[in-house]
Design a protein around this motif. Sequence first.
Motif, short mmCIF file in Angstrom:
data_model
loop_
_atom_site.label_atom_id
_atom_site.label_comp_id
_atom_site.label_asym_id
_atom_site.label_seq_id
_atom_site.Cartn_x
_atom_site.Cartn_y
_atom_site.Cartn_z
N TRP A 71 0.84 -1.20 0.00
CA TRP A 71 0.00 0.00 0.00
C TRP A 71 0.88 1.24 0.00
O TRP A 71 2.02 1.22 0.47
N PHE A 72 0.34 2.34 -0.51
CA PHE A 72 1.05 3.62 -0.36
C PHE A 72 0.07 4.68 0.11
O PHE A 72 -1.13 4.65 -0.20
N SER A 73 0.60 5.63 0.88
CA SER A 73 -0.22 6.69 1.45
C SER A 73 0.65 7.91 1.71
O SER A 73 1.81 7.78 2.11
N THR A 74 0.10 9.09 1.50
CA THR A 74 0.85 10.32 1.76
C THR A 74 0.91 10.65 3.25
O THR A 74 1.66 11.53 3.65
N PHE A 81 4.18 2.05 1.99
CA PHE A 81 5.10 3.09 1.54
C PHE A 81 4.44 4.43 1.82
O PHE A 81 3.27 4.65 1.48
N THR A 82 5.20 5.32 2.45
CA THR A 82 4.62 6.60 2.86
C THR A 82 5.72 7.64 3.01
O THR A 82 6.89 7.39 2.65
N PHE A 83 5.39 8.81 3.53
CA PHE A 83 6.37 9.85 3.84
C PHE A 83 6.58 9.91 5.35
O PHE A 83 5.62 9.76 6.12
N ASP A 84 7.83 10.12 5.79
CA ASP A 84 8.05 10.33 7.21
C ASP A 84 7.83 11.80 7.56
O ASP A 84 7.43 12.60 6.70
N GLU A 85 8.09 12.17 8.81
CA GLU A 85 7.82 13.54 9.25
C GLU A 85 8.71 14.57 8.56
O GLU A 85 8.39 15.76 8.54
#
Length: 464
Positions: A235-238, A256-260
Amino acid sequence: MDIIKKRIGVWGLGVSGKAIASYLLSILPPDKKLALLDQKNEDIVQKIFAPSTSLIFFKDPEERSLFFDAIDYVIPSPGIDLATLPCPEKIFPEIDLFATAWHKPLIAITGTLGKTSTTHLLSTLLATAGKKVATGGNIGIGMLDLVSQQATTDFAVLELSSFQLEHAHLVAPDLAIITNLYPNHLDRHKTIEAYLEAKLQLIFHQNEGQQALIPLALAPRIRADKRLAHRPIAWFSTTQLKEKQNPAIQPDDTIFTFDENGSCIETDHTGKIKKQLLAAQKIPTLSFKENWLVLAAALHLLSIKIEPLLSSIELSLPHNRLEPVATIDGVAYFNDSKSTIMQATITATKALAPRPLILLLGGVSKGVDRTLYLKELESLSLLICFGKEAHALAKAAEELRIKTKICQTLEEAVSAAHHTARAGDAVLLSPGGASFDLFKNYEERGDRFVELVQQLKKEKSLKH
Protein backbone atom coordinates in the motif's frame (compact mmCIF):
# COMPACT_ATOMS: atom_id res chain seq x y z
CA MET A 1 -7.85 -21.33 -25.10
CA ASP A 2 -6.02 -21.13 -28.41
CA ILE A 3 -7.84 -18.18 -29.95
CA ILE A 4 -5.86 -18.50 -33.18
CA LYS A 5 -7.85 -21.63 -34.01
CA LYS A 6 -11.09 -19.62 -33.80
CA ARG A 7 -12.74 -17.21 -36.23
CA ILE A 8 -11.51 -13.79 -35.05
CA GLY A 9 -12.79 -10.30 -35.73
CA VAL A 10 -11.37 -6.86 -34.88
CA TRP A 11 -13.83 -4.03 -34.21
CA GLY A 12 -12.50 -0.53 -34.76
CA LEU A 13 -9.27 0.55 -36.42
CA GLY A 14 -7.86 3.29 -34.20
CA VAL A 15 -4.35 3.03 -32.72
CA SER A 16 -5.18 -0.12 -30.77
CA GLY A 17 -7.28 -1.69 -33.52
CA LYS A 18 -4.53 -1.30 -36.11
CA ALA A 19 -1.99 -2.86 -33.73
CA ILE A 20 -4.36 -5.75 -32.96
CA ALA A 21 -5.06 -6.44 -36.64
CA SER A 22 -1.40 -6.18 -37.66
CA TYR A 23 -0.36 -8.60 -34.91
CA LEU A 24 -3.07 -11.11 -35.82
CA LEU A 25 -2.18 -10.95 -39.51
CA SER A 26 1.41 -11.78 -38.56
CA ILE A 27 0.49 -14.95 -36.65
CA LEU A 28 -2.63 -16.31 -38.38
CA PRO A 29 -2.07 -19.41 -40.55
CA PRO A 30 -2.47 -18.83 -44.31
CA ASP A 31 -5.87 -20.50 -44.45
CA LYS A 32 -7.35 -18.25 -41.74
CA LYS A 33 -9.27 -15.05 -42.45
CA LEU A 34 -9.40 -11.99 -40.21
CA ALA A 35 -12.68 -10.07 -40.11
CA LEU A 36 -12.57 -6.28 -39.68
CA LEU A 37 -15.49 -4.04 -38.69
CA ASP A 38 -15.00 -0.30 -39.07
CA GLN A 39 -16.73 2.87 -40.24
CA LYS A 40 -13.99 3.51 -42.79
CA ASN A 41 -14.50 2.46 -46.40
CA GLU A 42 -12.92 -0.81 -47.49
CA ASP A 43 -10.44 0.84 -49.88
CA ILE A 44 -9.04 2.93 -46.99
CA VAL A 45 -8.70 -0.16 -44.81
CA GLN A 46 -6.88 -2.05 -47.58
CA LYS A 47 -4.39 0.83 -47.85
CA ILE A 48 -3.71 0.62 -44.10
CA PHE A 49 -2.76 -3.06 -44.25
CA ALA A 50 -1.74 -3.32 -47.91
CA PRO A 51 -3.75 -5.59 -50.19
CA SER A 52 -4.38 -8.84 -48.34
CA THR A 53 -6.43 -11.90 -49.15
CA SER A 54 -6.57 -12.66 -45.40
CA LEU A 55 -8.96 -9.79 -44.64
CA ILE A 56 -12.75 -9.82 -44.75
CA PHE A 57 -14.13 -6.30 -44.38
CA PHE A 58 -17.49 -5.33 -42.88
CA LYS A 59 -18.81 -1.77 -42.88
CA ASP A 60 -20.04 -0.48 -39.51
CA PRO A 61 -22.88 -0.17 -38.63
CA GLU A 62 -24.60 -1.45 -41.77
CA GLU A 63 -22.94 -4.90 -41.70
CA ARG A 64 -22.43 -5.30 -37.95
CA SER A 65 -24.79 -8.25 -37.57
CA LEU A 66 -23.11 -10.05 -40.51
CA PHE A 67 -19.73 -9.44 -38.86
CA PHE A 68 -20.82 -11.06 -35.58
CA ASP A 69 -22.37 -13.99 -37.41
CA ALA A 70 -19.02 -14.60 -39.14
CA ILE A 71 -16.82 -14.75 -36.02
CA ASP A 72 -16.34 -16.71 -32.79
CA TYR A 73 -14.55 -13.90 -30.93
CA VAL A 74 -14.29 -10.14 -31.29
CA ILE A 75 -11.32 -8.09 -30.12
CA PRO A 76 -12.74 -4.57 -29.81
CA SER A 77 -10.90 -1.27 -29.74
CA PRO A 78 -11.04 0.10 -26.16
CA GLY A 79 -13.18 3.11 -27.04
CA ILE A 80 -16.12 0.98 -28.15
CA ASP A 81 -18.81 0.68 -25.47
CA LEU A 82 -19.83 -2.97 -25.35
CA ALA A 83 -22.65 -2.59 -22.80
CA THR A 84 -25.38 -3.27 -25.35
CA LEU A 85 -23.53 -5.98 -27.28
CA PRO A 86 -26.02 -8.83 -27.89
CA CYS A 87 -23.29 -11.50 -27.62
CA PRO A 88 -20.93 -10.53 -24.76
CA GLU A 89 -19.59 -14.08 -24.64
CA LYS A 90 -17.71 -13.30 -27.87
CA ILE A 91 -15.57 -10.54 -26.33
CA PHE A 92 -11.85 -11.28 -26.12
CA PRO A 93 -10.09 -8.08 -24.95
CA GLU A 94 -6.87 -6.71 -26.38
CA ILE A 95 -5.07 -7.00 -23.04
CA ASP A 96 -5.81 -10.73 -22.83
CA LEU A 97 -4.47 -11.23 -26.34
CA PHE A 98 -1.32 -9.40 -25.21
CA ALA A 99 -1.14 -11.62 -22.12
CA THR A 100 -1.06 -14.74 -24.32
CA ALA A 101 1.79 -13.30 -26.39
CA TRP A 102 4.00 -11.56 -23.79
CA HIS A 103 6.28 -13.78 -21.69
CA LYS A 104 8.73 -11.28 -20.19
CA PRO A 105 8.12 -9.33 -16.94
CA LEU A 106 5.12 -7.00 -17.19
CA ILE A 107 4.43 -3.82 -15.22
CA ALA A 108 0.90 -2.51 -15.69
CA ILE A 109 -0.33 0.86 -14.46
CA THR A 110 -3.90 2.10 -14.14
CA GLY A 111 -5.77 4.71 -12.11
CA THR A 112 -7.75 7.87 -12.66
CA LEU A 113 -5.00 10.47 -12.32
CA GLY A 114 -1.25 10.33 -12.87
CA LYS A 115 -0.98 7.06 -14.76
CA THR A 116 0.56 8.60 -17.90
CA SER A 117 3.21 10.51 -15.92
CA THR A 118 3.92 7.41 -13.80
CA THR A 119 4.24 5.22 -16.90
CA HIS A 120 6.54 7.73 -18.61
CA LEU A 121 8.77 8.37 -15.59
CA LEU A 122 8.97 4.71 -14.53
CA SER A 123 10.00 3.70 -18.05
CA THR A 124 12.67 6.43 -18.04
CA LEU A 125 14.02 5.36 -14.64
CA LEU A 126 14.12 1.69 -15.63
CA ALA A 127 16.04 2.58 -18.79
CA THR A 128 18.47 4.61 -16.68
CA ALA A 129 18.96 1.51 -14.52
CA GLY A 130 20.13 -0.30 -17.66
CA LYS A 131 16.89 -2.13 -18.39
CA LYS A 132 15.51 -2.46 -21.89
CA VAL A 133 11.91 -1.26 -21.71
CA ALA A 134 8.98 -1.49 -24.13
CA THR A 135 6.31 1.06 -23.22
CA GLY A 136 2.79 1.16 -24.63
CA GLY A 137 -0.94 0.82 -24.01
CA ASN A 138 -3.14 3.83 -23.38
CA ILE A 139 -0.35 6.31 -24.22
CA GLY A 140 -0.82 6.17 -27.99
CA ILE A 141 1.30 3.07 -28.72
CA GLY A 142 -0.66 -0.13 -29.32
CA MET A 143 0.41 -2.75 -26.80
CA LEU A 144 0.52 -5.48 -29.44
CA ASP A 145 3.05 -3.43 -31.38
CA LEU A 146 5.44 -4.24 -28.50
CA VAL A 147 5.36 -8.01 -29.02
CA SER A 148 7.92 -7.85 -31.82
CA GLN A 149 10.38 -6.23 -29.35
CA GLN A 150 10.06 -9.02 -26.79
CA ALA A 151 13.33 -10.83 -27.55
CA THR A 152 15.41 -7.73 -26.78
CA THR A 153 13.31 -6.38 -23.88
CA ASP A 154 13.59 -6.78 -20.10
CA PHE A 155 10.22 -5.23 -19.18
CA ALA A 156 6.99 -4.15 -20.78
CA VAL A 157 5.42 -1.14 -19.07
CA LEU A 158 1.76 -0.61 -19.98
CA GLU A 159 -0.63 2.19 -19.14
CA LEU A 160 -4.11 0.68 -19.08
CA SER A 161 -7.51 2.37 -18.96
CA SER A 162 -10.69 1.01 -17.42
CA PHE A 163 -11.96 0.46 -20.98
CA GLN A 164 -9.01 -1.83 -21.71
CA LEU A 165 -9.46 -3.76 -18.45
CA GLU A 166 -13.21 -4.14 -17.98
CA HIS A 167 -13.47 -7.52 -19.77
CA ALA A 168 -10.01 -8.89 -18.89
CA HIS A 169 -9.63 -12.44 -17.55
CA LEU A 170 -6.04 -13.40 -18.34
CA VAL A 171 -3.76 -10.44 -17.67
CA ALA A 172 -1.53 -11.01 -14.62
CA PRO A 173 1.22 -8.39 -14.39
CA ASP A 174 4.33 -9.04 -12.32
CA LEU A 175 3.76 -5.60 -10.82
CA ALA A 176 0.32 -3.98 -10.92
CA ILE A 177 0.03 -0.31 -9.93
CA ILE A 178 -3.19 1.59 -9.25
CA THR A 179 -2.33 5.27 -8.84
CA ASN A 180 -5.68 6.43 -7.36
CA LEU A 181 -9.41 6.27 -7.94
CA TYR A 182 -11.83 9.17 -8.50
CA PRO A 183 -15.25 9.23 -10.21
CA ASN A 184 -14.65 9.08 -13.98
CA HIS A 185 -16.18 7.60 -17.12
CA LEU A 186 -19.49 7.17 -15.32
CA ASP A 187 -21.25 7.72 -18.64
CA ARG A 188 -19.90 4.26 -19.53
CA HIS A 189 -19.44 2.43 -16.20
CA LYS A 190 -22.54 4.02 -14.56
CA THR A 191 -21.27 3.61 -10.97
CA ILE A 192 -17.99 4.14 -9.13
CA GLU A 193 -18.21 0.49 -8.02
CA ALA A 194 -18.29 -0.73 -11.63
CA TYR A 195 -15.42 1.62 -12.49
CA LEU A 196 -13.33 0.18 -9.61
CA GLU A 197 -14.25 -3.37 -10.66
CA ALA A 198 -12.80 -2.67 -14.10
CA LYS A 199 -9.56 -1.35 -12.59
CA LEU A 200 -9.27 -4.34 -10.26
CA GLN A 201 -9.12 -6.76 -13.19
CA LEU A 202 -5.45 -5.79 -13.13
CA ILE A 203 -4.93 -7.69 -9.85
CA PHE A 204 -7.72 -10.29 -9.76
CA HIS A 205 -5.79 -12.75 -11.94
CA GLN A 206 -2.30 -12.34 -10.46
CA ASN A 207 -0.41 -15.39 -9.24
CA GLU A 208 1.58 -15.97 -6.08
CA GLY A 209 4.76 -13.88 -6.16
CA GLN A 210 3.27 -11.17 -8.37
CA GLN A 211 2.92 -7.81 -6.65
CA ALA A 212 0.31 -5.06 -6.39
CA LEU A 213 0.93 -1.43 -5.34
CA ILE A 214 -2.35 0.24 -4.37
CA PRO A 215 -3.48 3.43 -2.55
CA LEU A 216 -4.15 2.77 1.13
CA ALA A 217 -7.38 4.75 0.74
CA LEU A 218 -8.75 1.80 -1.27
CA ALA A 219 -7.88 -0.79 1.41
CA PRO A 220 -11.42 -1.17 2.85
CA ARG A 221 -12.87 -1.73 -0.63
CA ILE A 222 -10.09 -4.11 -1.62
CA ARG A 223 -10.37 -6.26 1.52
CA ALA A 224 -14.17 -6.35 1.24
CA ASP A 225 -13.74 -8.35 -1.98
CA LYS A 226 -13.29 -12.01 -1.01
CA ARG A 227 -11.01 -12.54 -4.00
CA LEU A 228 -8.52 -10.09 -2.44
CA ALA A 229 -9.32 -10.46 1.25
CA HIS A 230 -6.13 -12.26 2.29
CA ARG A 231 -3.47 -11.66 -0.33
CA PRO A 232 -0.34 -9.62 0.53
CA ILE A 233 -0.49 -6.08 -0.87
CA ALA A 234 1.91 -3.15 -0.96
CA TRP A 235 0.00 0.00 0.00
CA PHE A 236 1.05 3.62 -0.36
CA SER A 237 -0.22 6.69 1.45
CA THR A 238 0.85 10.32 1.76
CA THR A 239 0.14 10.18 5.51
CA GLN A 240 2.01 7.94 7.91
CA LEU A 241 0.30 4.89 9.34
CA LYS A 242 -0.49 4.86 13.04
CA GLU A 243 -0.44 1.48 14.79
CA LYS A 244 -3.74 -0.41 14.46
CA GLN A 245 -5.17 2.51 12.51
CA ASN A 246 -6.40 0.45 9.57
CA PRO A 247 -7.88 -3.03 10.15
CA ALA A 248 -7.66 -3.76 6.41
CA ILE A 249 -3.86 -3.94 6.65
CA GLN A 250 -2.56 -7.45 7.25
CA PRO A 251 0.75 -8.71 8.72
CA ASP A 252 2.23 -9.60 5.30
CA ASP A 253 1.44 -6.17 3.85
CA THR A 254 3.97 -3.43 3.17
CA ILE A 255 3.34 0.31 3.47
CA PHE A 256 5.10 3.09 1.54
CA THR A 257 4.62 6.60 2.86
CA PHE A 258 6.37 9.85 3.84
CA ASP A 259 8.05 10.33 7.21
CA GLU A 260 7.82 13.54 9.25
CA ASN A 261 10.68 15.04 7.20
CA GLY A 262 9.00 14.32 3.86
CA SER A 263 11.23 11.40 2.84
CA CYS A 264 9.79 8.34 1.08
CA ILE A 265 9.96 5.34 3.41
CA GLU A 266 8.92 1.70 3.66
CA THR A 267 7.20 0.49 6.83
CA ASP A 268 5.74 -2.76 8.06
CA HIS A 269 2.04 -3.30 8.74
CA THR A 270 2.31 -1.53 12.12
CA GLY A 271 3.97 1.59 10.74
CA LYS A 272 7.46 0.68 11.96
CA ILE A 273 10.04 2.11 9.55
CA LYS A 274 12.01 -0.52 7.65
CA LYS A 275 13.90 1.59 5.11
CA GLN A 276 14.25 5.09 3.64
CA LEU A 277 13.85 4.97 -0.14
CA LEU A 278 14.20 8.60 -1.18
CA ALA A 279 15.35 11.51 0.98
CA ALA A 280 13.06 14.55 1.00
CA GLN A 281 15.71 16.87 -0.43
CA LYS A 282 16.26 14.50 -3.37
CA ILE A 283 12.61 14.32 -4.46
CA PRO A 284 12.47 16.07 -7.86
CA THR A 285 10.19 19.08 -8.19
CA LEU A 286 9.09 17.75 -11.57
CA SER A 287 5.65 16.11 -11.23
CA PHE A 288 3.70 15.75 -7.99
CA LYS A 289 5.15 14.43 -4.75
CA GLU A 290 2.73 11.49 -4.57
CA ASN A 291 3.96 10.32 -8.00
CA TRP A 292 7.50 10.10 -6.61
CA LEU A 293 6.29 8.00 -3.68
CA VAL A 294 4.71 5.56 -6.18
CA LEU A 295 7.85 5.53 -8.34
CA ALA A 296 10.18 4.96 -5.39
CA ALA A 297 7.94 2.16 -4.11
CA ALA A 298 7.62 0.50 -7.53
CA LEU A 299 11.37 0.47 -8.09
CA HIS A 300 11.94 -0.87 -4.56
CA LEU A 301 9.53 -3.73 -5.26
CA LEU A 302 11.64 -4.45 -8.36
CA SER A 303 14.83 -4.38 -6.20
CA ILE A 304 16.07 -1.15 -7.81
CA LYS A 305 17.23 1.88 -5.79
CA ILE A 306 15.82 5.17 -7.03
CA GLU A 307 18.29 7.69 -5.55
CA PRO A 308 21.32 6.73 -7.71
CA LEU A 309 19.17 6.97 -10.83
CA LEU A 310 18.05 10.54 -10.10
CA SER A 311 21.62 11.80 -9.98
CA SER A 312 22.31 10.72 -13.55
CA ILE A 313 19.14 11.53 -15.44
CA GLU A 314 17.36 14.47 -17.04
CA LEU A 315 13.65 14.03 -16.41
CA SER A 316 10.70 15.39 -18.33
CA LEU A 317 6.94 15.05 -18.12
CA PRO A 318 4.84 13.76 -21.02
CA HIS A 319 3.59 16.25 -23.58
CA ASN A 320 0.32 17.92 -22.47
CA ARG A 321 0.98 17.46 -18.75
CA LEU A 322 1.62 20.84 -17.03
CA GLU A 323 3.90 21.69 -19.94
CA PRO A 324 5.44 25.21 -20.11
CA VAL A 325 4.65 26.64 -23.55
CA ALA A 326 5.89 30.25 -23.60
CA THR A 327 6.16 33.47 -21.61
CA ILE A 328 4.71 36.55 -23.31
CA ASP A 329 4.93 39.99 -21.69
CA GLY A 330 5.63 38.34 -18.36
CA VAL A 331 2.64 35.95 -18.62
CA ALA A 332 3.48 32.24 -18.46
CA TYR A 333 1.34 29.82 -20.52
CA PHE A 334 0.99 26.15 -19.51
CA ASN A 335 -0.50 23.24 -21.45
CA ASP A 336 -2.22 20.65 -19.24
CA SER A 337 -4.61 19.30 -21.88
CA LYS A 338 -4.08 15.78 -20.49
CA SER A 339 -6.34 16.82 -17.59
CA THR A 340 -9.68 15.17 -18.32
CA ILE A 341 -10.93 15.09 -14.72
CA MET A 342 -11.37 17.88 -12.18
CA GLN A 343 -8.97 16.35 -9.65
CA ALA A 344 -6.16 16.72 -12.21
CA THR A 345 -7.11 20.34 -12.84
CA ILE A 346 -7.22 21.16 -9.14
CA THR A 347 -3.80 19.54 -8.65
CA ALA A 348 -2.38 21.56 -11.56
CA THR A 349 -3.71 24.87 -10.16
CA LYS A 350 -2.11 24.11 -6.79
CA ALA A 351 1.20 23.36 -8.50
CA LEU A 352 1.23 26.88 -10.03
CA ALA A 353 0.24 28.68 -6.80
CA PRO A 354 0.68 31.29 -5.48
CA ARG A 355 0.92 33.25 -8.75
CA PRO A 356 -2.33 34.79 -10.10
CA LEU A 357 -3.93 32.23 -12.39
CA ILE A 358 -6.32 32.31 -15.36
CA LEU A 359 -7.74 28.83 -15.95
CA LEU A 360 -9.23 27.53 -19.21
CA LEU A 361 -11.84 24.91 -18.28
CA GLY A 362 -13.76 22.97 -20.93
CA GLY A 363 -14.52 19.64 -22.54
CA VAL A 364 -17.23 17.18 -21.49
CA SER A 365 -17.88 15.64 -18.09
CA LYS A 366 -18.15 11.88 -18.86
CA GLY A 367 -21.05 11.41 -16.47
CA VAL A 368 -19.44 13.25 -13.53
CA ASP A 369 -20.89 16.44 -11.99
CA ARG A 370 -17.92 18.78 -12.35
CA THR A 371 -19.71 21.67 -10.64
CA LEU A 372 -19.16 19.92 -7.29
CA TYR A 373 -15.42 20.61 -7.59
CA LEU A 374 -15.56 24.30 -8.52
CA LYS A 375 -15.26 25.43 -4.89
CA GLU A 376 -11.61 24.33 -5.07
CA LEU A 377 -11.06 27.03 -7.72
CA GLU A 378 -12.23 30.05 -5.72
CA SER A 379 -8.75 31.61 -5.65
CA LEU A 380 -8.53 31.97 -9.45
CA SER A 381 -8.07 35.40 -10.95
CA LEU A 382 -10.35 34.36 -13.81
CA LEU A 383 -12.10 31.17 -14.91
CA ILE A 384 -12.67 30.95 -18.67
CA CYS A 385 -15.19 28.24 -19.57
CA PHE A 386 -15.22 27.07 -23.18
CA GLY A 387 -16.91 24.40 -25.27
CA LYS A 388 -20.11 22.40 -24.98
CA GLU A 389 -20.60 22.69 -21.21
CA ALA A 390 -19.30 26.24 -20.80
CA HIS A 391 -22.62 27.82 -19.79
CA ALA A 392 -23.41 25.20 -17.12
CA LEU A 393 -19.91 25.42 -15.63
CA ALA A 394 -19.92 29.23 -15.68
CA LYS A 395 -23.33 29.45 -14.02
CA ALA A 396 -22.19 27.22 -11.15
CA ALA A 397 -18.91 29.15 -10.81
CA GLU A 398 -20.68 32.49 -10.68
CA GLU A 399 -22.86 31.22 -7.82
CA LEU A 400 -19.58 30.70 -5.93
CA ARG A 401 -18.54 34.27 -6.82
CA ILE A 402 -15.72 33.07 -9.05
CA LYS A 403 -14.94 35.63 -11.75
CA THR A 404 -15.97 33.89 -14.97
CA LYS A 405 -16.02 34.35 -18.73
CA ILE A 406 -17.76 32.17 -21.34
CA CYS A 407 -16.19 31.34 -24.72
CA GLN A 408 -17.45 29.01 -27.42
CA THR A 409 -14.08 27.81 -28.68
CA LEU A 410 -10.52 27.32 -27.47
CA GLU A 411 -9.41 30.05 -29.86
CA GLU A 412 -11.75 32.55 -28.18
CA ALA A 413 -10.62 31.37 -24.74
CA VAL A 414 -6.91 31.85 -25.48
CA SER A 415 -7.59 35.30 -26.92
CA ALA A 416 -9.63 36.31 -23.86
CA ALA A 417 -6.90 35.08 -21.52
CA HIS A 418 -4.23 36.94 -23.47
CA HIS A 419 -6.10 40.23 -23.32
CA THR A 420 -6.87 39.86 -19.60
CA ALA A 421 -3.54 38.59 -18.23
CA ARG A 422 -0.93 40.91 -16.72
CA ALA A 423 2.78 40.40 -16.10
CA GLY A 424 3.27 37.82 -13.34
CA ASP A 425 0.09 35.92 -14.19
CA ALA A 426 -0.11 32.35 -15.47
CA VAL A 427 -2.56 31.07 -18.08
CA LEU A 428 -3.33 27.37 -17.69
CA LEU A 429 -5.17 25.11 -20.11
CA SER A 430 -6.35 22.33 -17.80
CA PRO A 431 -9.83 21.51 -19.06
CA GLY A 432 -10.90 18.94 -16.47
CA GLY A 433 -13.00 17.17 -19.11
CA ALA A 434 -12.73 15.00 -22.23
CA SER A 435 -11.96 16.74 -25.51
CA PHE A 436 -14.68 15.25 -27.71
CA ASP A 437 -16.90 18.34 -27.90
CA LEU A 438 -14.34 20.26 -29.97
CA PHE A 439 -11.39 17.95 -30.68
CA LYS A 440 -10.54 14.38 -31.66
CA ASN A 441 -8.54 13.79 -28.48
CA TYR A 442 -6.66 15.64 -25.75
CA GLU A 443 -3.46 15.61 -27.85
CA GLU A 444 -5.15 17.57 -30.63
CA ARG A 445 -6.55 19.99 -28.04
CA GLY A 446 -3.12 20.50 -26.50
CA ASP A 447 -1.42 20.91 -29.86
CA ARG A 448 -3.96 23.57 -30.82
CA PHE A 449 -3.36 25.45 -27.57
CA VAL A 450 0.40 25.40 -28.14
CA GLU A 451 -0.13 26.59 -31.71
CA LEU A 452 -2.31 29.50 -30.55
CA VAL A 453 0.17 30.57 -27.87
CA GLN A 454 3.11 30.38 -30.29
CA GLN A 455 1.10 32.49 -32.72
CA LEU A 456 0.63 35.13 -30.00
CA LYS A 457 4.36 35.04 -29.29
CA LYS A 458 5.17 35.48 -32.98
CA GLU A 459 2.77 38.41 -33.28
CA LYS A 460 4.44 40.01 -30.26
CA SER A 461 7.93 39.63 -31.79
CA LEU A 462 6.79 41.19 -35.08
CA LYS A 463 5.73 44.34 -33.24
CA HIS A 464 9.26 44.91 -31.95
